[in-house]
Design a protein around this motif. Structure first.
Motif, PDB file in Angstrom:
ATOM      1  N   PRO A  93       3.390  -6.693  -8.216  1.00  0.00           N
ATOM      2  CA  PRO A  93       2.544  -5.709  -8.907  1.00  0.00           C
ATOM      3  C   PRO A  93       1.384  -5.225  -8.045  1.00  0.00           C
ATOM      4  O   PRO A  93       1.017  -4.059  -8.102  1.00  0.00           O
ATOM      5  CB  PRO A  93       2.042  -6.492 -10.127  1.00  0.00           C
ATOM      6  CG  PRO A  93       3.066  -7.546 -10.359  1.00  0.00           C
ATOM      7  CD  PRO A  93       3.549  -7.932  -8.993  1.00  0.00           C
ATOM      8  N   GLY A  94       0.837  -6.101  -7.223  1.00  0.00           N
ATOM      9  CA  GLY A  94      -0.330  -5.728  -6.443  1.00  0.00           C
ATOM     10  C   GLY A  94      -0.017  -4.950  -5.181  1.00  0.00           C
ATOM     11  O   GLY A  94      -0.713  -3.992  -4.834  1.00  0.00           O
ATOM     12  N   GLN A  95       1.040  -5.326  -4.489  1.00  0.00           N
ATOM     13  CA  GLN A  95       1.366  -4.718  -3.186  1.00  0.00           C
ATOM     14  C   GLN A  95       2.506  -3.712  -3.248  1.00  0.00           C
ATOM     15  O   GLN A  95       2.774  -3.027  -2.258  1.00  0.00           O
ATOM     16  CB  GLN A  95       1.729  -5.821  -2.186  1.00  0.00           C
ATOM     17  CG  GLN A  95       0.620  -6.805  -1.899  1.00  0.00           C
ATOM     18  CD  GLN A  95      -0.580  -6.132  -1.272  1.00  0.00           C
ATOM     19  OE1 GLN A  95      -0.440  -5.298  -0.376  1.00  0.00           O
ATOM     20  NE2 GLN A  95      -1.769  -6.459  -1.756  1.00  0.00           N
ATOM     21  N   GLY A  96       3.171  -3.619  -4.373  1.00  0.00           N
ATOM     22  CA  GLY A  96       4.303  -2.706  -4.460  1.00  0.00           C
ATOM     23  C   GLY A  96       5.494  -3.221  -3.662  1.00  0.00           C
ATOM     24  O   GLY A  96       5.685  -4.417  -3.506  1.00  0.00           O
TER      25      GLY A  96
END
Lengths: 110, 111
Positions: free
Chosen positions: B39-42
Protein backbone atom coordinates in the motif's frame (compact mmCIF):
# COMPACT_ATOMS: atom_id res chain seq x y z
CA UNK A 1 15.15 8.47 -12.67
CA UNK A 2 11.81 7.69 -14.29
CA UNK A 3 8.76 8.78 -12.31
CA UNK A 4 5.19 7.96 -13.26
CA UNK A 5 2.28 9.95 -11.90
CA UNK A 6 -1.42 9.25 -12.22
CA UNK A 7 -4.14 11.81 -11.73
CA UNK A 8 -6.66 11.70 -10.17
CA UNK A 9 -5.92 9.23 -7.36
CA UNK A 10 -9.63 8.44 -7.07
CA UNK A 11 -12.67 9.12 -9.20
CA UNK A 12 -16.37 8.46 -8.67
CA UNK A 13 -18.79 8.82 -11.57
CA UNK A 14 -22.39 7.85 -12.36
CA UNK A 15 -22.98 5.02 -14.77
CA UNK A 16 -22.93 6.00 -18.43
CA UNK A 17 -20.40 8.80 -18.14
CA UNK A 18 -17.36 9.04 -20.38
CA UNK A 19 -14.16 9.56 -18.43
CA UNK A 20 -10.45 10.18 -18.85
CA UNK A 21 -7.63 8.89 -16.68
CA UNK A 22 -4.25 10.60 -16.88
CA UNK A 23 -0.72 9.28 -16.68
CA UNK A 24 2.47 11.32 -16.94
CA UNK A 25 6.10 10.25 -16.99
CA UNK A 26 9.35 12.18 -16.67
CA UNK A 27 11.66 10.37 -19.12
CA UNK A 28 10.50 9.96 -22.72
CA UNK A 29 12.99 7.15 -23.43
CA UNK A 30 10.44 4.37 -23.07
CA UNK A 31 9.96 1.13 -24.97
CA UNK A 32 6.20 1.09 -24.51
CA UNK A 33 3.39 2.04 -22.14
CA UNK A 34 0.78 -0.34 -20.80
CA UNK A 35 -2.52 0.22 -19.03
CA UNK A 36 -3.74 -2.32 -16.51
CA UNK A 37 -6.78 -2.91 -14.39
CA UNK A 38 -6.59 -4.36 -10.87
CA UNK A 39 -9.52 -5.62 -8.85
CA UNK A 40 -9.10 -5.72 -5.05
CA UNK A 41 -6.67 -8.42 -3.93
CA UNK A 42 -6.16 -9.67 -7.48
CA UNK A 43 -3.46 -9.54 -10.11
CA UNK A 44 -3.20 -7.10 -13.00
CA UNK A 45 -5.19 -7.45 -16.19
CA UNK A 46 -3.63 -5.93 -19.30
CA UNK A 47 -5.98 -3.50 -21.03
CA UNK A 48 -3.94 -1.80 -23.72
CA UNK A 49 -0.32 -1.70 -24.85
CA UNK A 50 1.02 1.26 -26.82
CA UNK A 51 4.42 0.88 -28.44
CA UNK A 52 6.68 3.96 -28.30
CA UNK A 53 6.17 4.56 -32.04
CA UNK A 54 2.37 4.53 -31.75
CA UNK A 55 -0.01 7.34 -30.84
CA UNK A 56 -3.05 5.40 -29.70
CA UNK A 57 -4.68 2.02 -29.25
CA UNK A 58 -8.33 1.05 -28.97
CA UNK A 59 -10.11 -1.94 -27.51
CA UNK A 60 -13.89 -1.86 -27.25
CA UNK A 61 -14.91 1.07 -25.04
CA UNK A 62 -11.29 1.84 -24.17
CA UNK A 63 -8.94 4.17 -26.00
CA UNK A 64 -5.42 4.97 -24.88
CA UNK A 65 -3.21 7.69 -26.32
CA UNK A 66 0.50 8.33 -25.98
CA UNK A 67 2.42 11.57 -26.43
CA UNK A 68 6.05 10.76 -25.73
CA UNK A 69 7.33 14.28 -26.29
CA UNK A 70 5.15 15.67 -23.51
CA UNK A 71 5.41 12.55 -21.34
CA UNK A 72 1.68 11.90 -21.22
CA UNK A 73 -0.82 9.15 -21.77
CA UNK A 74 -4.57 9.12 -21.32
CA UNK A 75 -7.03 6.27 -20.97
CA UNK A 76 -10.51 7.11 -22.21
CA UNK A 77 -13.40 4.95 -21.04
CA UNK A 78 -16.67 5.42 -22.92
CA UNK A 79 -20.11 4.80 -21.42
CA UNK A 80 -18.80 3.64 -18.05
CA UNK A 81 -20.45 0.69 -16.26
CA UNK A 82 -20.40 -0.47 -12.62
CA UNK A 83 -18.25 -3.41 -13.75
CA UNK A 84 -15.53 -0.91 -14.69
CA UNK A 85 -14.99 -0.17 -11.00
CA UNK A 86 -11.37 -1.06 -10.22
CA UNK A 87 -7.93 0.50 -9.87
CA UNK A 88 -6.34 1.50 -13.17
CA UNK A 89 -2.57 1.51 -13.42
CA UNK A 90 -0.27 2.76 -16.12
CA UNK A 91 3.27 1.49 -16.49
CA UNK A 92 6.15 2.51 -18.73
CA UNK A 93 8.62 -0.07 -19.93
CA UNK A 94 12.24 1.00 -19.65
CA UNK A 95 14.93 -1.55 -20.33
CA UNK A 96 12.57 -4.44 -19.74
CA UNK A 97 11.26 -3.33 -16.37
CA UNK A 98 7.88 -1.75 -15.76
CA UNK A 99 7.68 1.44 -13.73
CA UNK A 100 4.20 1.98 -12.36
CA UNK A 101 2.13 4.93 -11.32
CA UNK A 102 0.22 4.79 -8.06
CA UNK A 103 -3.06 4.14 -9.86
CA UNK A 104 -6.48 5.73 -10.15
CA UNK A 105 -9.24 4.09 -8.11
CA UNK A 106 -12.42 4.28 -10.18
CA UNK A 107 -15.90 3.80 -8.79
CA UNK A 108 -18.86 3.76 -11.18
CA UNK A 109 -22.19 4.18 -9.39
CA UNK A 110 -25.36 2.52 -10.78
CA UNK B 1 -3.97 -20.94 -23.55
CA UNK B 2 -3.25 -20.98 -19.83
CA UNK B 3 -2.28 -17.71 -18.18
CA UNK B 4 0.45 -16.99 -15.68
CA UNK B 5 0.17 -19.27 -12.65
CA UNK B 6 1.52 -18.35 -9.24
CA UNK B 7 1.66 -20.65 -6.25
CA UNK B 8 0.83 -20.57 -3.48
CA UNK B 9 -1.87 -17.89 -3.42
CA UNK B 10 -1.49 -17.15 0.27
CA UNK B 11 1.33 -17.63 2.77
CA UNK B 12 1.80 -16.79 6.42
CA UNK B 13 5.36 -16.88 7.71
CA UNK B 14 7.16 -15.88 10.89
CA UNK B 15 9.90 -13.27 11.05
CA UNK B 16 13.28 -14.77 10.34
CA UNK B 17 11.97 -17.62 8.22
CA UNK B 18 12.51 -17.94 4.51
CA UNK B 19 9.95 -18.41 1.74
CA UNK B 20 9.90 -19.57 -1.87
CA UNK B 21 7.28 -18.44 -4.37
CA UNK B 22 6.70 -20.04 -7.75
CA UNK B 23 5.62 -18.68 -11.11
CA UNK B 24 4.80 -20.56 -14.31
CA UNK B 25 4.69 -18.22 -17.32
CA UNK B 26 2.46 -18.46 -20.35
CA UNK B 27 3.60 -21.30 -22.58
CA UNK B 28 6.30 -20.08 -24.95
CA UNK B 29 7.17 -16.99 -22.92
CA UNK B 30 10.82 -16.87 -21.90
CA UNK B 31 10.85 -13.68 -19.83
CA UNK B 32 9.61 -13.68 -16.25
CA UNK B 33 9.61 -10.62 -14.00
CA UNK B 34 8.74 -10.24 -10.34
CA UNK B 35 7.12 -7.26 -8.60
CA UNK B 36 6.28 -6.39 -5.01
CA UNK B 37 3.08 -4.48 -4.28
CA UNK B 38 2.50 -2.72 -0.96
CA UNK B 39 0.00 0.00 0.00
CA UNK B 40 2.79 2.44 0.79
CA UNK B 41 5.22 1.86 -2.08
CA UNK B 42 2.91 0.62 -4.80
CA UNK B 43 4.31 -1.74 -7.40
CA UNK B 44 8.09 -2.10 -7.44
CA UNK B 45 10.27 -4.13 -9.77
CA UNK B 46 12.32 -6.92 -8.17
CA UNK B 47 14.05 -8.71 -11.05
CA UNK B 48 13.66 -10.15 -14.52
CA UNK B 49 14.84 -13.49 -15.87
CA UNK B 50 15.24 -14.48 -19.49
CA UNK B 51 16.42 -17.90 -20.60
CA UNK B 52 17.60 -18.76 -17.07
CA UNK B 53 19.70 -15.55 -16.76
CA UNK B 54 18.92 -12.56 -14.59
CA UNK B 55 18.65 -9.68 -17.03
CA UNK B 56 17.53 -6.86 -14.72
CA UNK B 57 17.49 -6.23 -11.01
CA UNK B 58 15.64 -3.67 -8.91
CA UNK B 59 16.72 -1.97 -5.71
CA UNK B 60 15.98 -4.67 -3.18
CA UNK B 61 18.34 -6.17 -0.58
CA UNK B 62 20.20 -9.40 -1.26
CA UNK B 63 17.67 -11.30 0.85
CA UNK B 64 15.53 -11.29 -2.28
CA UNK B 65 16.74 -13.70 -4.92
CA UNK B 66 15.35 -15.64 -7.82
CA UNK B 67 16.06 -18.17 -10.47
CA UNK B 68 14.60 -19.49 -13.66
CA UNK B 69 14.55 -23.06 -14.89
CA UNK B 70 14.98 -24.44 -18.40
CA UNK B 71 11.19 -24.69 -18.80
CA UNK B 72 10.95 -20.92 -18.01
CA UNK B 73 9.30 -21.49 -14.63
CA UNK B 74 10.69 -19.12 -12.05
CA UNK B 75 11.05 -19.09 -8.30
CA UNK B 76 11.59 -16.19 -5.97
CA UNK B 77 13.15 -16.65 -2.55
CA UNK B 78 13.13 -14.28 0.40
CA UNK B 79 15.39 -15.15 3.33
CA UNK B 80 15.31 -13.83 6.89
CA UNK B 81 11.81 -12.46 6.52
CA UNK B 82 10.95 -9.07 8.02
CA UNK B 83 7.53 -7.65 8.83
CA UNK B 84 7.99 -5.16 6.00
CA UNK B 85 8.18 -7.99 3.47
CA UNK B 86 4.43 -8.50 3.84
CA UNK B 87 3.08 -7.75 0.39
CA UNK B 88 1.42 -9.06 -2.74
CA UNK B 89 4.12 -10.56 -4.96
CA UNK B 90 3.26 -10.53 -8.63
CA UNK B 91 4.88 -12.35 -11.49
CA UNK B 92 4.66 -11.27 -15.13
CA UNK B 93 5.57 -13.09 -18.30
CA UNK B 94 6.46 -11.54 -21.63
CA UNK B 95 6.54 -13.29 -24.97
CA UNK B 96 8.72 -10.79 -26.80
CA UNK B 97 6.01 -8.36 -27.95
CA UNK B 98 6.62 -6.13 -24.94
CA UNK B 99 3.20 -6.87 -23.44
CA UNK B 100 3.38 -8.09 -19.86
CA UNK B 101 0.83 -10.58 -18.54
CA UNK B 102 0.47 -10.93 -14.79
CA UNK B 103 -0.52 -13.77 -12.52
CA UNK B 104 -2.96 -13.51 -9.61
CA UNK B 105 -0.14 -13.01 -7.14
CA UNK B 106 0.98 -14.54 -3.87
CA UNK B 107 -0.14 -12.73 -0.73
CA UNK B 108 2.65 -13.04 1.84
CA UNK B 109 1.99 -12.12 5.45
CA UNK B 110 4.91 -12.02 7.86
CA UNK B 111 4.00 -12.16 11.55
Amino acid sequence: KQEVTQIPAALSVPEGENLVLNCSFTDSAIYNLQWFRQDPGKGLTSLLLIQSSQREQTSGRLNASLDKSSGRSTLYIAASQPGDSATYLCAVNQGGKLIFGQGTELSVKP
Amino acid sequence: KAGVTQTPRYLIKTRGQQVTLSCSPISGHRSVSWYQQTPGQGLQFLFEYFSETQRNKGNFPGRFSGRQFSNSRSEMNVSTLELGDSALYLCASNGGTGEAFFGQGTRLTVV
